[in-house]
Design a protein around this motif. Structure first.
Motif: not given
Length: 119
Positions: A18-26, A63-79
């Motif tokens: 699964l891939r989770l997304s979290c978008a920040a706004s405001g 979760v190490r080795g199975r999960f990967t966290i990343s972010r798109n700073n331009a979109k204020n989003t973390v995955y």
């Protein structure tokens, strides 16, 4: 005010992904660290993974080795990319962001998204 909105949770079989997304706004001047937490029924909230604004990451041993966290700073989003999921990964996953708004810095939380892994 700052809002965090998560998406991507659901039901998956063990071994799936699964891939989770979290978008920040405001009223965001900048976002420092971002993180994912999870809380399973009857358990304390657990830090899953963190990522700095420079891209440095850290993971819980579970979760190490199975999960990967990343972010798109331009979109204020973390995955959170979750692979090889196990039934013990079942929990409500919430994102957290340390946000600078004007001259203030505060921690903000999403509403949480359910991840259920069936055996």
């Amino acid at each position: 005010q700052v809002q965090l909105v998560e998406s991507g949770g659901g039901l998956v079989q063990a071994g799936g992904s699964l891939r989770l997304s979290c978008a920040a706004s405001g009223s965001i001047f900048s976002i420092r660290a971002m993180a994912w937490y999870r809380q399973a029924p009857g358990k304390q909230r657990e830090l899953v993974a963190t990522i700095t604004n420079g891209g440095s990451t850290n993971y819980a041993d579970s979760v190490r080795g199975r999960f990967t966290i990343s972010r798109n700073n331009a979109k204020n989003t973390v995955y959170l990319q979750m692979n090889s999921l196990k039934p013990e990964d079942t929990a409500v996953y919430s994102c957290n962001a340390r946000v600078q708004t004007g001259v203030a810095v505060g921690d903000y939380w999403g509403q949480g998204t359910q991840v259920t892994v069936s055996s």
